[in-house]
Design an enzyme around this catalytic site. Structure first.
Site, PDB file in Angstrom:
ATOM      1  N   LYS A 234       0.827  -1.208   0.000  1.00  0.00           N
ATOM      2  CA  LYS A 234       0.000   0.000   0.000  1.00  0.00           C
ATOM      3  C   LYS A 234       0.867   1.266   0.000  1.00  0.00           C
ATOM      4  CE  LYS A 234      -2.288  -1.308   3.674  1.00  0.00           C
ATOM      5  NZ  LYS A 234      -1.739  -2.683   3.810  1.00  0.00           N
ATOM      6  N   THR A 235       1.885   1.291   0.850  1.00  0.00           N
ATOM      7  CA  THR A 235       2.780   2.448   0.884  1.00  0.00           C
ATOM      8  C   THR A 235       3.540   2.580  -0.427  1.00  0.00           C
ATOM      9  OG1 THR A 235       3.032   2.238   3.286  1.00  0.00           O
ATOM     10  CG2 THR A 235       4.705   3.521   2.107  1.00  0.00           C
TER      11      THR A 235
ATOM     12  N   ASP B 200      -1.355   6.883   6.159  1.00  0.00           N
ATOM     13  CA  ASP B 200      -1.325   5.467   6.503  1.00  0.00           C
ATOM     14  C   ASP B 200      -2.219   5.222   7.715  1.00  0.00           C
ATOM     15  OD1 ASP B 200      -0.626   2.835   6.297  1.00  0.00           O
ATOM     16  OD2 ASP B 200       1.341   3.062   7.228  1.00  0.00           O
TER      17      ASP B 200
END
Length: 363
Positions: free
Chosen positions: A85-86, A130
């Site tokens: 995801k990052t 996040d």
């Protein structure tokens, strides 16, 4: 010694940010390895391995926005930790040739914290949040307006003399990441124009991840070794890269320097990661369940005490993989060992329906 190498050496000595014991098979990112992780991240969408559906959809969103000369819609990425995801957030910024601002939900505890970030954004900038589901409620409500109207209301003064001053914001893109999409409030989720869910990787995709990472690390990796590492990586690229670095260390210190099958097997034996990707703590949970509690069911807190760990550690770090792989069952009475757990430990399962503990037959 390079920063990446220094962080690798520190891995076995430094605990994670939450004070938990570092684990090779934990999908969470630990501070000592983040520099090494950054060096292995793909820079562009066509370099990203796996998640074909999300990649195709995201590519369409970005290309369409670029063709119109506008910032793309806000993006929400959900899925278990360690799947990228990052990395995708960084790729989005790179594909847009835009600056990237990184923060996290737990770091934004007040609306003022978020207002300070939003008011300093440049046009077209990508704001990556996040663990967005952990935003404080006041900040969350401010984010609603910012995402929809590109405006924040700054409150000046206190009490009856307080004044709300609207502040216009330049167009920007929010990329949110969450491991628990169900905790996101509907109003926040609805403000994302694109929602992508990341799934666990196949062994074939993980082999490609390991192969590309070996190239970046400039080490010779045999195909058989990549297959072995991928098969023990729990479907998670972060774990695959971590195991690769540990195999590299073993090969350089105790082997010939070449990452072959023998080196991979011996290194993972030293680090107690077995053929199914289970580590020492995973096996301790299964051994306690099958040995002390005759297969269960047993309460989560009792099971955690039996292995000397916190309840949250067992529930969030150990249990999900054991359940997904069919080693552990969750019943109304507690946790129970599935037939695969007995087989994996080399034990004979007790008599009962489908080989589980006899007392489970009532549920």
């Amino acid at each position: 010694m390079t920063d990446a190498r220094k962080n690798d050496v520190e891995w076995n000595a430094v605990a994670g940010s939450d004070g938990e014991e570092p684990s090779l098979t934990s999908a969470r990112s630990m501070p000592p390895e983040r520099t090494a992780e950054a060096a292995l991240r793909p820079r562009h969408l066509d370099e990203f391995v796996g998640q074909q559906v999300v990649r195709d959809q995201l590519s369409l969103v970005l290309d369409a926005a670029s063709a119109r000369g506008r910032t793309p819609e806000h993006v929400l990425l959900s899925g278990p930790p360690g799947l990228g995801k990052t990395t995708l957030a960084m790729i989005i910024a790179a594909e847009l040739s835009a600056p990237l601002r990184i923060t996290s939900g737990p770091a934004i505890q007040h609306a003022g914290d978020l207002a300070a970030i939003l008011s300093s954004l440049d046009e077209g900038e990508v704001l990556f949040i996040d663990e967005i589901h952990r935003l404080a409620r006041p900040a969350e409500e401010m984010l609603y307006i910012a995402m929809e109207d590109f405006r924040v209301d700054v409150v000046v003064g206190k009490g009856v003399g307080a004044t709300s001053i609207p502040l216009d914001l330049p167009p920007f893109t929010v990329v949110g990441a969450t491991t628990r999409a169900g905790l996101l409030p509907a109003p926040l989720r609805d403000r994302f124009g694109f929602i992508g869910h990341l799934d666990f990787y196949s062994p074939q995709e993980l082999r490609e991840v390991v192969r590309r990472s070996a190239e970046r690390l400039e080490v010779a990796l045999e195909e058989a070794a990549s297959v072995e590492i991928a098969s023990r990586s729990r479907g998670t690229p972060r774990i695959a890269n971590r195991l690769l670095r540990r195999v590299r260390d073993w090969a350089q210190v105790r082997g010939s320097g070449r990452l072959d099958l023998a080196a991979a097997k011996e290194a993972l034996r030293v680090y107690e990661v077995d053929e199914r990707g289970l580590d020492r703590l995973d096996r301790a949970v299964l051994s306690a369940l099958c040995g002390r509690f005759s297969g269960g069911p047993v309460g989560l807190s009792t099971l955690a005490v039996a292995v000397g760990e916190e309840t949250e550690t067992v529930e969030t770090m150990i249990e999900p993989y054991l359940v997904r792989e069919g080693f552990l069952l969750r019943t109304p009475r507690g946790r129970a060992a599935a037939p695969a757990a007995w087989t994996h430990l080399g034990l004979a399962p007790p008599d009962g329906p489908e080989g589980v503990a006899p007392m489970l037959g009532r549920f």
